[in-house]
Write an enzyme that holds these catalytic residues in place. Structure first.
Site, mmCIF file in Angstrom:
data_model
loop_
_atom_site.group_PDB
_atom_site.id
_atom_site.type_symbol
_atom_site.label_atom_id
_atom_site.label_comp_id
_atom_site.label_asym_id
_atom_site.label_seq_id
_atom_site.Cartn_x
_atom_site.Cartn_y
_atom_site.Cartn_z
ATOM 1 N N LEU A 1 43.188 31.496 37.760
ATOM 2 C CA LEU A 1 42.449 31.127 36.655
ATOM 3 C C LEU A 1 42.874 30.108 35.489
ATOM 4 O O LEU A 1 42.545 29.464 35.062
ATOM 5 C CB LEU A 1 42.193 32.590 36.205
ATOM 6 C CG LEU A 1 40.930 33.192 36.501
ATOM 7 C CD1 LEU A 1 40.538 34.581 35.882
ATOM 8 C CD2 LEU A 1 39.993 32.529 37.450
ATOM 9 N N ASN B 1 47.068 35.209 36.175
ATOM 10 C CA ASN B 1 46.204 35.396 36.982
ATOM 11 C C ASN B 1 44.177 35.515 35.369
ATOM 12 O O ASN B 1 43.910 36.548 35.529
ATOM 13 C CB ASN B 1 45.687 36.144 37.299
ATOM 14 C CG ASN B 1 46.816 36.376 38.720
ATOM 15 O OD1 ASN B 1 48.075 36.372 38.826
ATOM 16 N ND2 ASN B 1 46.279 35.346 39.855
ATOM 17 N N VAL C 1 40.191 38.453 33.569
ATOM 18 C CA VAL C 1 41.336 38.754 34.476
ATOM 19 C C VAL C 1 40.505 38.499 35.972
ATOM 20 O O VAL C 1 39.527 38.993 36.306
ATOM 21 C CB VAL C 1 41.538 39.890 34.453
ATOM 22 C CG1 VAL C 1 42.672 41.016 35.596
ATOM 23 C CG2 VAL C 1 41.538 40.122 32.957
ATOM 24 N N CYS C 2 41.743 37.657 37.047
ATOM 25 C CA CYS C 2 41.269 38.224 38.562
ATOM 26 C C CYS C 2 42.916 38.686 38.953
ATOM 27 O O CYS C 2 43.483 38.763 38.844
ATOM 28 C CB CYS C 2 41.559 36.870 38.897
ATOM 29 S SG CYS C 2 41.128 36.353 40.950
ATOM 30 N N LEU C 3 42.023 40.047 39.087
ATOM 31 C CA LEU C 3 42.547 41.318 39.776
ATOM 32 C C LEU C 3 41.757 41.863 40.827
ATOM 33 O O LEU C 3 40.615 42.450 40.811
ATOM 34 C CB LEU C 3 42.965 41.614 38.810
ATOM 35 C CG LEU C 3 44.066 43.455 39.117
ATOM 36 C CD1 LEU C 3 45.486 42.774 39.716
ATOM 37 C CD2 LEU C 3 44.033 44.337 38.302
#
Length: 169
Positions: A137, A94, A102-104
């Site tokens: 990601l 991620n 950051v993919c959160l």
């Protein structure tokens, strides 16, 4: 710049300074999350740009690593989330390996004004131990986990941790 966002940032910064002062005088400082996540503004003149570090969680392939992060805060903070990006390369499904993005969900659609910069950074640290392979990601890292090769994934993460983020480098 919104005066409401500036007041909120001043309040968070003040709370962090107080917590750090308490930890410095406390014998239990080593057990605190503040040593695992550390953030502060780059300059007291610009509270909309912070940097910090995130330490790897013991018992994970990130153990022994320390990553530099940057936090860019929008003028509409806390109504809009900060942008947190890794400056030190990190291998994680991620987190984009080249850009550090950051993919959160809490940094996107699930953000609320109840979150603070520190709580968001703690959530990013928790993500290291609990990747969401459905929204990667870093597709290569996610695919290793999708195929159930946790040993291979752990080895890859340890390799990149040792190469880029090992404490004492």
């Amino acid at each position: 710049m919104s005066s409401a966002s500036l007041r909120r940032l001043l309040k968070e910064y003040s709370a962090l300074k107080k917590e750090n002062a308490l930890l410095a005088s406390s014998a239990s400082a080593t057990a605190s999350l503040s040593h695992e996540v550390s953030i502060s503004p780059v300059s007291q003149e610009d509270l909309y740009y912070w940097t910090g570090t995130i330490a790897g969680t013991p018992g994970t392939p990130y153990e022994g690593g320390c990553w530099k992060i940057e936090i860019r805060i929008p003028n509409m903070y806390p109504l809009h989330p900060p942008e947190i990006r890794f400056l030190t390369p990190i291998c994680h499904p991620n987190i984009h390996f080249k850009t550090g993005e950051v993919c959160l969900d809490v940094l996107k659609s699930q953000w609320t004004a109840a979150w603070t910069l520190m709580s968001a950074c703690i959530a990013v640290r928790a993500l290291l131990s609990d990747p969401a392979i459905d929204s990667p990601l870093n597709i290569d890292a996610a695919n290793i986990l999708r195929y159930g090769d946790t040993t291979g994934y752990d080895s890859l993460v340890r390799y990149f941790t040792n190469k880029y983020a090992k404490l004492g480098r």
